[in-house]
Design an enzyme around this catalytic site. Structure first.
Site, PDB file in Angstrom:
ATOM      1  N   SER A 280      27.920  97.145  44.564  1.00 59.45           N
ATOM      2  CA  SER A 280      27.015  96.372  45.415  1.00 59.45           C
ATOM      3  C   SER A 280      26.164  95.477  44.527  1.00 59.45           C
ATOM      4  CB  SER A 280      26.113  97.310  46.210  1.00 59.45           C
ATOM      5  OG  SER A 280      25.203  97.932  45.327  1.00 59.45           O
ATOM      6  N   LYS A 281      25.338  94.680  45.180  1.00 54.05           N
ATOM      7  CA  LYS A 281      24.485  93.734  44.454  1.00 54.05           C
ATOM      8  C   LYS A 281      23.720  94.397  43.319  1.00 54.05           C
ATOM      9  CE  LYS A 281      23.422  90.480  48.049  1.00 54.05           C
ATOM     10  NZ  LYS A 281      22.494  90.265  49.119  1.00 54.05           N
ATOM     11  N   ARG A 282      23.360  95.639  43.560  1.00 52.56           N
ATOM     12  CA  ARG A 282      22.623  96.412  42.580  1.00 52.56           C
ATOM     13  C   ARG A 282      23.315  96.397  41.201  1.00 52.56           C
ATOM     14  NH1 ARG A 282      22.787 101.665  41.975  1.00 52.56           N
ATOM     15  NH2 ARG A 282      24.328 101.921  43.620  1.00 52.56           N
TER      16      ARG A 282
ATOM     17  N   GLY B 131      24.792  94.000  39.848  1.00 51.92           N
ATOM     18  CA  GLY B 131      24.884  92.651  39.283  1.00 51.92           C
ATOM     19  C   GLY B 131      25.781  91.809  40.159  1.00 51.92           C
TER      20      GLY B 131
END
Ligand code: GLU
Length: 471
Positions: free
Chosen positions: A238-240, A242
């Site tokens: 996920s965005k977490r 990167g």
């Protein structure tokens, strides 16, 4: 039978690497079998869908080179057709109006929980004889009450679901708009999909969709639910973690073929081969060989592949992708300097990403404005002044502007001054690049051209003189 596959993203964000890998698998499978690949935009969730996302998805597909044979189709343009199918299901007794209010449904679920049952719609409107006044009903699909549904999944194997576990799915909302599971079935049917390759987060939808296919007396497509991609910490990517958007990989200087090669290997393999051309993939890929288990994203490996493709691709091909990065830096390589493919030839052994290559190639197109402090301190001291002046003169009168004579002049200058060649080359390098990084200097100057070389050296001479007087 023509193999037909599809990619069916919901336009609620950019194209992310997980979606891109699913699209790639579907695309490869269609190409392998001489089939057709369809792009379908599942935009029925009006609140979450946006045109911006549609464009981002199309941009991502184009950048990756995953061209589609049909589409993009938009579900929002097919409402008449969905309504027709819903009416058909109502008429043949496979769907019914449900008038239950939210409160009623909540109470029902609470009672089920209290009785330690799994909360689900109990079908109480199935047998209603008369419509309830003053309520806009939803329409539910009459799921079979007994028996089981087997999803014959080519990745997961047979997955069996009991019908008693599946409640009567809402297929139309109170305003008549169709819901996700209905639209997918109608589209997969109308678009003659033979294979549905998608993320395994949809596996639980498949038995419901299969039951609708059966109610419509249609053939069920072959399913392949591919496992998700994990981040390096084992959690779903996920965005977490990167970058997850495909286009952010372009922005970071990856070649699309490196990302494709990387993505295909996430969950699929052919012996221990790591590098595949697209043609090889089309030949070798089979969705049956996709792993059951999730795989983890590894940026180092992607970087390694990128470097491989940068080193080994045709300079013109790299130049095509590099020109976007030059444009980001305000450079038009066509008008501002040497042919970009010639720059690539000098740089391709030296860069892991196109961002790195672009940064190190700006000097071919723009006059250096500032010298890196450390590089200048080390190489543009007072001692460099005579060297720069000498080289300026030598290069000015050089008859043949080519790598070998340029090299000879650098050498002659160093011999005459009894200094190492580095003491001649480095000040010039800083003068033209602002830094100490460049491909071999003779080749670099050849490409840069006499005029730009001389004016850069002249600029450095002035700079050294001034900084000396200032001190
Ligand atoms: N629209 C769904 C999604 O973006 C995919 C549905 C499907 O492939 O069947 O997750």
């Amino acid at each position: 039978m023509t193999i037909r596959t599809r990619f069916a993203p919901s336009p609620t964000g950019y194209l992310h690497v997980g979606g891109a890998r699913t699209a790639l698998f579907s695309w490869l499978y269609a190409r392998k079998h001489g089939g057709e690949f369809v792009l379908r935009i599942e935009d029925t969730d009006l609140e979450r869908s946006s045109e911006e996302s549609v464009n981002a998805i199309l941009e991502g597909m184009t950048w990756l080179g995953l061209e589609y044979d049909q589409g993009p189709f938009f579900q929002t343009q097919r409402f008449v057709r969905y309504k027709e199918v819903i009416t058909q299901l109502l008429e043949q007794g496979d769907a019914y109006y449900c008038y239950c209010s939210k409160d009623e449904l909540d109470t029902m679920r609470e009672e089920q929980r209290a009785a330690k049952q799994k909360p689900r719609y109990d079908g109480r409107c199935r047998h209603l004889k008369k419509p309830k006044q003053g309520v806009d009903p939803v329409i539910r699909f009459k799921n079979p009450l007994e028996g089981s549904v087997t999803v014959k999944d080519v990745v997961k194997g047979d997955v069996v679901f009991q019908n008693s576990e599946l409640d009567d799915l809402v297929i139309a909302r109170p305003d008549g708009s169709p819901t996700y599971n209905l639209t997918v079935v109608v589209d997969d049917l109308d678009m003659a999909m033979t294979h549905v390759i998608r993320g395994d987060d949809h596996l639980n939808n498949s038995p419901r969709q299969i039951n609708i296919f059966k109610a419509l007396k249609a053939d069920v497509p072959v399913y392949a639910h591919v496992p998700m991609i994990l981040g390096d910490d084992g959690a779903r990517l996920s965005k977490r973690h990167g970058a997850v958007s495909v286009m952010s990989y372009r922005d970071q200087g990856y070649l699309p073929e490196a990302l494709l090669n990387y993505l295909v290997r996430l969950g699929w393999s052919h012996g221990d081969q790591e590098i595949f051309t697209i043609e090889e993939l089309i030949q070798l890929f089979d969705v049956e060989d996709v792993n059951k288990a999730a795989s983890s994203f590894n940026t180092d490996k992607l970087l390694w592949l990128n470097q491989h493709y940068i080193k080994t691709s045709e300079p013109e091909h790299i130049a095509h992708h590099l020109s976007w990065h030059m444009g980001q830096r305000g450079i038009d390589p066509v008008t501002d300097g040497p042919a970009l493919s010639d720059v690539v030839k000098l740089q391709q052994e030296r860069a892991k990403t196109l961002v790195e290559m672009a940064e190190n190639s700006v000097f071919f197109y723009l006059v250096v404005k500032e010298y890196d402090e450390k590089a200048a301190r080390k190489n543009l001291g007072l001692a460099s002044l005579d060297v720069l002046k000498d080289m300026h003169q030598r290069l000015k009168v050089l008859t043949d502007w080519a790598a070998e004579p340029i090299h000879d002049e650098i050498k002659a200058c160093s011999v005459q001054r009894e200094i190492g060649m580095g003491k001649v080359a480095q000040p010039i390098r800083v003068a033209i690049t602002g830094n100490t990084i460049s491909p071999p200097l003779d080749a670099t100057l050849t490409l840069l051209g006499r005029e730009r070389t001389l004016s850069a050296i002249q600029q450095a001479i002035i700079w050294v003189e001034q900084s000396h007087t200032d001190n």
